[in-house]
Enzyme design. Structure first.
Site, short mmCIF file in Angstrom:
data_model
loop_
_atom_site.label_atom_id
_atom_site.label_comp_id
_atom_site.label_asym_id
_atom_site.label_seq_id
_atom_site.Cartn_x
_atom_site.Cartn_y
_atom_site.Cartn_z
N HIS A 170 -0.63 4.68 0.41
CA HIS A 170 0.37 4.13 -0.51
C HIS A 170 1.33 5.19 -1.07
CE1 HIS A 170 -2.54 5.14 -3.89
NE2 HIS A 170 -1.40 5.47 -4.44
N ASP A 212 -6.48 2.43 2.62
CA ASP A 212 -5.52 3.30 1.91
C ASP A 212 -5.77 4.76 2.29
OD1 ASP A 212 -3.51 4.12 0.27
OD2 ASP A 212 -4.57 3.72 -1.61
N SER A 219 -2.83 10.21 -7.07
CA SER A 219 -3.12 9.44 -5.85
C SER A 219 -3.18 10.36 -4.64
CB SER A 219 -2.02 8.41 -5.62
OG SER A 219 -2.07 7.37 -6.54
#
Length: 237
Positions: A67, A106, A190
């Site tokens: 992402h 992901d 992230s």
């Protein structure tokens, strides 16, 4: 970890406790000893200026979250983000089943256009072994995200926080690990590693607010070892 599918999927995924919230940064923990985590990678989109973390798994490959998007520049050997080295362009290899509007898969590899020169400040981290599924429950997350939930500024220097993994049955989905607490990763972190016993076991993906803390999800690297090894052997198309 501000991604499109987050809003529609988190309530279905998180079983720690009900609730939904988005916040920012490595909160709590402590500042890392400079260059003591040489596998850590600072990643930035030069157009949107969005920032993610990542980690070096071979001299020419970085692992991060799908992402985080494409068209990224990688910075190796970073401690203080105010003094970034020359950026390295990379080709993005997202997992084929990853979708912005759906959970799961992901994971992304970044193939460096110029391989890294490994040394004391730039080095790799070990991935799980296919024959060994044991994971230490005492783990660590790292990043340059915001230092307070909901406000503040990104940390200039690398920070790290200890987290404890929950029983896998509480994570609901088969391709994630999870932890719960009041410290850990959020926006800007992230793609960074979940490190357990000096092994990168997970990739920071997303988290939700719980009663008195946060439930954080990590892509379980072990579940993708075949995909990882295949992509690292295959020439880019």
């Amino acid at each position: 970890m501000n991604i499109l599918w987050l809003i529609t999927s988190l309530l279905l995924l998180c079983s720690c406790t009900p609730g939904f919230s988005m916040h920012d940064g490595i909160v709590g923990g402590e500042v890392s000893v400079p260059h003591s985590r040489p596998y850590m990678v600072y990643i930035r989109n030069p157009v949107s200026e969005r920032v993610c973390g990542g980690f070096l798994i071979r001299d020419d490959f970085v692992m991060t979250a799908a992402h985080c998007g494409r068209h990224l520049t990688v910075y190796l050997g970073v401690n203080d983000t105010k003094h970034l080295p020359q950026g390295v362009p990379a080709d993005s290899i997202q997992h084929e089943d990853f979708k912005n509007n759906a959970p799961g898969h992901d994971i992304m590899l970044l193939k460096l256009k110029t391989p890294a020169s490994l040394n004391k400040t730039v080095n790799t981290i070990t991935l799980p072994k296919t024959e060994n599924r044991e994971i230490s429950k005492d783990c660590m997350v790292l990043g340059w995200g915001l230092e307070e939930y909901g406000h503040g500024f990104p940390s200039r220097v690398l920070k790290e926080a200890n987290v404890t993994l929950l029983d896998s049955k509480k994570c609901v989905t088969t391709d994630t690990l999870c932890s719960e607490g009041t410290t850990g990763a959020a926006e800007g972190d992230s793609g960074g590693p979940l490190v357990c016993g000096d092994v990168a076991q997970g990739i920071v993906s997303f988290y939700t607010e719980t009663n008195g803390g946060y439930c954080t999800r990590y892509t379980d690297i072990y579940q993708y070892l075949s995909w990882i090894h295949h992509k690292m052997k295959s020439p880019l198309q």
